[in-house]
Design a protein around this motif. Sequence first.
Motif, mmCIF file in Angstrom:
data_model
loop_
_atom_site.group_PDB
_atom_site.id
_atom_site.type_symbol
_atom_site.label_atom_id
_atom_site.label_comp_id
_atom_site.label_asym_id
_atom_site.label_seq_id
_atom_site.Cartn_x
_atom_site.Cartn_y
_atom_site.Cartn_z
ATOM 1 N N ALA A 91 0.824 -18.383 8.436
ATOM 2 C CA ALA A 91 0.810 -17.023 7.877
ATOM 3 C C ALA A 91 -0.325 -16.915 6.879
ATOM 4 C CB ALA A 91 2.137 -16.697 7.194
ATOM 5 N N ILE A 92 -0.735 -15.688 6.593
ATOM 6 C CA ILE A 92 -1.659 -15.410 5.498
ATOM 7 C C ILE A 92 -0.814 -14.939 4.318
ATOM 8 C CG2 ILE A 92 -3.605 -14.018 4.713
ATOM 9 C CD1 ILE A 92 -4.322 -16.086 6.890
ATOM 10 N N GLY A 93 -0.783 -15.764 3.285
ATOM 11 C CA GLY A 93 0.061 -15.437 2.149
ATOM 12 C C GLY A 93 -0.030 -16.474 1.043
ATOM 13 N N GLU A 94 0.367 -16.209 -0.178
ATOM 14 C CA GLU A 94 0.945 -14.909 -0.394
ATOM 15 C C GLU A 94 -0.129 -13.964 -0.907
ATOM 16 O OE1 GLU A 94 3.628 -14.646 -4.183
ATOM 17 O OE2 GLU A 94 3.476 -16.805 -3.729
ATOM 18 N N ILE A 95 -0.118 -12.774 -0.394
ATOM 19 C CA ILE A 95 -1.149 -11.790 -0.704
ATOM 20 C C ILE A 95 -0.456 -10.478 -1.082
ATOM 21 C CG2 ILE A 95 -2.741 -12.910 0.891
ATOM 22 C CD1 ILE A 95 -2.245 -10.632 2.886
ATOM 23 N N GLY A 96 -1.188 -9.575 -1.726
ATOM 24 C CA GLY A 96 -0.569 -8.299 -2.075
ATOM 25 C C GLY A 96 -1.133 -7.720 -3.352
ATOM 26 N N ILE A 97 -0.252 -7.091 -4.117
ATOM 27 C CA ILE A 97 -0.651 -6.424 -5.364
ATOM 28 C C ILE A 97 0.403 -6.677 -6.429
ATOM 29 C CG2 ILE A 97 -1.208 -4.213 -6.472
ATOM 30 C CD1 ILE A 97 -2.067 -3.170 -3.731
ATOM 31 N N ASP A 98 -0.060 -7.032 -7.629
ATOM 32 C CA ASP A 98 0.823 -7.270 -8.772
ATOM 33 C C ASP A 98 0.289 -6.481 -9.956
ATOM 34 O OD1 ASP A 98 1.992 -8.410 -11.171
ATOM 35 O OD2 ASP A 98 2.651 -10.094 -9.934
ATOM 36 N N LEU A 99 1.032 -5.470 -10.369
ATOM 37 C CA LEU A 99 0.615 -4.653 -11.502
ATOM 38 C C LEU A 99 1.445 -4.928 -12.751
ATOM 39 C CD1 LEU A 99 -0.106 -1.243 -9.731
ATOM 40 C CD2 LEU A 99 -1.698 -3.102 -10.286
ATOM 41 N N TYR A 100 2.254 -5.974 -12.693
ATOM 42 C CA TYR A 100 3.076 -6.323 -13.860
ATOM 43 C C TYR A 100 2.195 -6.890 -14.970
ATOM 44 C CZ TYR A 100 6.632 -8.663 -16.704
ATOM 45 O OH TYR A 100 7.425 -9.077 -17.737
ATOM 46 N N TRP A 101 1.272 -7.773 -14.592
ATOM 47 C CA TRP A 101 0.461 -8.464 -15.592
ATOM 48 C C TRP A 101 -0.812 -7.715 -15.951
ATOM 49 C CZ3 TRP A 101 3.104 -11.977 -17.983
ATOM 50 C CH2 TRP A 101 4.088 -12.693 -17.310
ATOM 51 N N ASP A 102 -1.452 -7.085 -14.956
ATOM 52 C CA ASP A 102 -2.764 -6.484 -15.215
ATOM 53 C C ASP A 102 -3.004 -5.315 -14.258
ATOM 54 O OD1 ASP A 102 -5.367 -5.846 -15.800
ATOM 55 O OD2 ASP A 102 -6.160 -7.878 -15.565
ATOM 56 N N LYS A 103 -2.972 -4.110 -14.798
ATOM 57 C CA LYS A 103 -3.202 -2.918 -13.976
ATOM 58 C C LYS A 103 -4.694 -2.634 -13.775
ATOM 59 C CE LYS A 103 1.142 -0.534 -15.123
ATOM 60 N NZ LYS A 103 1.801 -1.690 -15.756
ATOM 61 N N THR A 104 -5.534 -3.241 -14.593
ATOM 62 C CA THR A 104 -6.968 -2.933 -14.536
ATOM 63 C C THR A 104 -7.633 -3.507 -13.287
ATOM 64 O OG1 THR A 104 -7.671 -4.918 -15.755
ATOM 65 C CG2 THR A 104 -7.072 -2.971 -17.059
ATOM 66 N N THR A 105 -6.987 -4.457 -12.635
ATOM 67 C CA THR A 105 -7.594 -5.086 -11.454
ATOM 68 C C THR A 105 -7.089 -4.469 -10.144
ATOM 69 O OG1 THR A 105 -5.877 -6.812 -11.438
ATOM 70 C CG2 THR A 105 -7.930 -7.305 -12.629
ATOM 71 N N LEU A 106 -6.447 -3.314 -10.219
ATOM 72 C CA LEU A 106 -5.866 -2.717 -9.008
ATOM 73 C C LEU A 106 -6.895 -2.586 -7.891
ATOM 74 C CD1 LEU A 106 -3.691 -1.318 -7.339
ATOM 75 C CD2 LEU A 106 -4.243 0.819 -8.538
ATOM 76 N N GLY A 107 -8.068 -2.079 -8.201
ATOM 77 C CA GLY A 107 -9.073 -1.856 -7.168
ATOM 78 C C GLY A 107 -9.450 -3.120 -6.419
ATOM 79 N N ILE A 108 -9.715 -4.194 -7.155
ATOM 80 C CA ILE A 108 -10.106 -5.434 -6.479
ATOM 81 C C ILE A 108 -8.905 -6.107 -5.811
ATOM 82 C CG2 ILE A 108 -12.197 -5.804 -7.832
ATOM 83 C CD1 ILE A 108 -10.693 -7.863 -9.514
ATOM 84 N N GLN A 109 -7.709 -5.908 -6.378
ATOM 85 C CA GLN A 109 -6.513 -6.425 -5.695
ATOM 86 C C GLN A 109 -6.342 -5.743 -4.335
ATOM 87 O OE1 GLN A 109 -2.737 -7.244 -7.670
ATOM 88 N NE2 GLN A 109 -3.668 -6.771 -9.649
ATOM 89 N N GLN A 110 -6.542 -4.428 -4.290
ATOM 90 C CA GLN A 110 -6.428 -3.700 -3.025
ATOM 91 C C GLN A 110 -7.475 -4.182 -2.018
ATOM 92 O OE1 GLN A 110 -6.605 0.264 -4.813
ATOM 93 N NE2 GLN A 110 -4.574 0.712 -4.004
ATOM 94 N N CYS A 131 4.604 -8.313 -4.004
ATOM 95 C CA CYS A 131 4.567 -6.934 -4.496
ATOM 96 C C CYS A 131 5.375 -6.867 -5.781
ATOM 97 C CB CYS A 131 5.141 -5.987 -3.442
ATOM 98 S SG CYS A 131 5.335 -4.284 -3.991
ATOM 99 N N ARG A 132 4.706 -6.662 -6.903
ATOM 100 C CA ARG A 132 5.416 -6.547 -8.172
ATOM 101 C C ARG A 132 4.946 -5.296 -8.911
ATOM 102 N NH1 ARG A 132 6.249 -11.137 -12.963
ATOM 103 N NH2 ARG A 132 8.112 -10.141 -13.855
ATOM 104 N N GLU A 133 5.892 -4.380 -9.115
ATOM 105 C CA GLU A 133 5.616 -3.093 -9.756
ATOM 106 C C GLU A 133 4.441 -2.396 -9.070
ATOM 107 O OE1 GLU A 133 5.526 -3.143 -14.003
ATOM 108 O OE2 GLU A 133 7.509 -4.070 -14.160
ATOM 109 N N ALA A 134 4.403 -2.488 -7.729
ATOM 110 C CA ALA A 134 3.251 -1.954 -6.990
ATOM 111 C C ALA A 134 3.650 -1.510 -5.589
ATOM 112 C CB ALA A 134 2.162 -3.018 -6.930
ATOM 113 N N PHE A 135 4.891 -1.059 -5.409
ATOM 114 C CA PHE A 135 5.351 -0.743 -4.052
ATOM 115 C C PHE A 135 4.474 0.336 -3.404
ATOM 116 C CE2 PHE A 135 7.885 1.213 -0.754
ATOM 117 C CZ PHE A 135 8.464 0.126 -0.130
ATOM 118 N N ASP A 136 4.221 1.416 -4.109
ATOM 119 C CA ASP A 136 3.423 2.500 -3.524
ATOM 120 C C ASP A 136 2.003 2.043 -3.232
ATOM 121 O OD1 ASP A 136 5.585 4.198 -3.610
ATOM 122 O OD2 ASP A 136 4.992 5.158 -5.496
#
Length: 255
Positions: A91-110, A131-136
């Motif tokens: 599998a490819i993992g673990e991958i995704g988005i985590d906005l609990y620790w740092d919201k400023t990196t959303l763009g590069i996380q995506q 996926c942590r605090e980043a479901f949408d």
Amino acid sequence: MFLTDTHTHLYYETDEEKQALLFQRCFENKIDRLFLPNVDISSIAKIDDLVRKYPDNCFAMAGLHPCEVKEGYAEVLAEIHKSIEGRRIYAIGEIGIDLYWDKTTLGIQQDAFAEQIRWAKELKLPIVIHCREAFDEVFEVLESEKGDDLRGILHCFTGNLEQAERTIDLGFYLGIGGVVTYKKAGLDEVLSHLSLESLVLETDSPYLAPVPYRGKPNESSYLIHIAQKVADIYHIPVEKVAEVTTANSIKIFNV
């Protein structure tokens, strides 16, 4: 009966004696299949070491954890991608988005998430999503990449019924861990409306230990407590939970 832990970081324990005891306790509790999510460059060799030691029990993933997506991440991704060649990856993992620790990196996380989804499609592999605090935000990427070749697990699912159904509708399984044993989590109520056919079990060790070990370091042998709680929710024997969730894991990972 044998159980499958679809998400465990057992490789964090590098003391040989302690590591051997972790595996001994797994086997004593009928946890015979262990899927190892990658986190960063340093975890590749640790995962490979466990696969060499326990080739019939340990199965490797490759990926960059969203919390590790920082400046210079493109070079890290390139190195992880290069490491896949010559290795058996499930599998490819673990991958995704985590906005609990740092919201400023959303763009590069995506960006990193989308790139790794493309790896999975090219390799015909499932993805395992953090996926942590980043479901949408996670689903924005998944919707843009959706297709018959997009599949996998939403690891450590703790959401509501609407989120569960949206995940399942997209062709994903829910990874159920220690949180299901926490009284105030409400996950038992969500699961009561869902089919066991949509679930897999996980520990995410050494994190999120189930009751009666809550607050202590987790380990894969504790999966038996998660399985028993799921059995109680569905009013079925734990052996049936093991059978169905392991069968689900085989469908996902093709092993």
